[in-house]
Design a protein around this motif. Structure first.
Motif, short mmCIF file in Angstrom:
data_model
loop_
_atom_site.label_atom_id
_atom_site.label_comp_id
_atom_site.label_asym_id
_atom_site.label_seq_id
_atom_site.Cartn_x
_atom_site.Cartn_y
_atom_site.Cartn_z
N UNK A 1 -4.42 -7.69 0.86
CA UNK A 1 -3.08 -7.92 1.55
C UNK A 1 -2.38 -6.99 0.55
N UNK A 2 -2.34 -7.47 -0.89
CA UNK A 2 -1.31 -6.90 -1.95
C UNK A 2 -1.69 -5.27 -1.83
N UNK A 3 -3.18 -4.93 -1.72
CA UNK A 3 -3.58 -3.48 -1.66
C UNK A 3 -2.96 -2.90 -0.62
N UNK A 4 -2.97 -3.22 0.56
CA UNK A 4 -2.34 -2.74 1.69
C UNK A 4 -0.86 -2.67 1.56
N UNK A 5 -0.04 -3.84 1.01
CA UNK A 5 0.99 -3.38 0.60
C UNK A 5 1.50 -2.53 -0.32
N UNK A 6 0.72 -2.31 -1.28
CA UNK A 6 0.92 -1.20 -2.24
C UNK A 6 0.98 0.10 -1.44
N UNK A 7 -0.10 0.31 -0.37
CA UNK A 7 -0.11 1.37 0.28
C UNK A 7 0.99 1.73 0.97
N UNK A 8 1.63 0.86 1.61
CA UNK A 8 3.02 1.00 2.48
C UNK A 8 3.95 1.20 1.55
N UNK A 9 4.16 0.66 0.35
CA UNK A 9 5.37 1.06 -0.37
C UNK A 9 5.31 2.33 -0.98
N UNK A 10 3.98 2.71 -1.35
CA UNK A 10 3.98 4.27 -1.68
C UNK A 10 4.08 5.23 -0.88
N UNK A 11 3.74 4.80 0.45
CA UNK A 11 4.00 5.94 1.52
C UNK A 11 5.23 6.12 1.53
N UNK A 12 6.19 4.81 1.59
CA UNK A 12 7.67 4.81 2.13
C UNK A 12 8.25 5.52 1.06
N UNK A 13 7.91 5.23 -0.36
CA UNK A 13 8.39 6.00 -1.58
C UNK A 13 8.32 7.46 -1.36
N UNK A 14 7.42 8.02 -0.94
CA UNK A 14 7.25 9.61 -0.67
C UNK A 14 7.93 10.10 0.57
#
Length: 204
Positions: free
Chosen positions: A157-170
């Motif tokens: 779940x933390x890994x999926x959260x990281x993906x979301x944060x990085x996509x949002x950041x871009x």
């Protein structure tokens, strides 16, 4: 929302006032706000009780979250401040640090980062009404999320959260607010698929 006070718990103004070192007046005001947000129930002759969500309410709350998230880019979105962009980068660094550690992942730290990310994304919303609705639903579903986290694969779940944060950041770096909304909606939808079994076990 975080289940520190479990669903069904009776809350006492005087006990809460003593716990937080406050007078009863601000405690009463806080409980009234929580009642407005649906997190507690206040009834004459019964008092204050921590509420819970049944299966239908869980489904409705997440459905509304998905629909409202997609509207983020369509309701007077606004660029983030330099401070908010810096906060987003800090979240990425902290999430990566959590994943780099061995052993179990502390739920408290993970939930804090989720809350910070949620607040940063909400700062892009120009509509106060939309922002308020999203905020209420976020904390409504928090109660279910914390229960699910006790059984979920936390590292995944933390890994999926990281993906979301990085996509949002871009997306935010180029002010693509429609993408921000759809990224949020898509990750909520994917999370619902992962939590399906736990949702099905919730009381009807």
């Amino acid at each position: 929302a975080t289940r520190v006070y479990a669903p069904g718990t009776r809350l006492s103004e005087s006990e809460l006032a003593a716990e937080f070192g406050l007078s009863r007046t601000p405690v009463r005001q806080a409980l009234q706000r929580l009642a407005t947000d649906g997190l507690v129930s206040i009834k004459n002759g019964v008092g204050v009780t921590v509420t819970d969500l049944d299966r239908t309410e869980i489904d409705q709350a997440y459905y509304l979250r998905c629909q409202l998230a997609a509207m983020i880019g369509h309701t007077n979105p606004r660029p983030l401040s330099a401070a908010d962009m810096a906060a987003l980068k800090t979240i990425v660094v902290r999430v990566k640090a959590i994943l780099a550690k061995r052993g179990s992942i502390p739920l408290g730290e993970f939930s804090e980062l989720c809350e910070r990310f949620h607040n940063v994304v909400n700062n892009t919303i120009g509509s106060r009404m939309l922002r308020d609705f999203i905020e209420i639903l976020y904390h409504q579903t928090d109660r279910f999320w914390f229960g699910w986290m006790s059984e979920a694969d936390m590292r995944h779940e933390v890994t999926q959260f990281l993906h979301e944060v990085e996509e949002t950041q871009r997306a935010l770096e180029i002010n693509d607010f429609e993408a921000v909304g759809y990224i949020r909606r898509n990750h909520i939808t994917m999370m619902l698929a992962r939590m399906a079994a736990f949702r099905d076990s919730a009381k009807p």
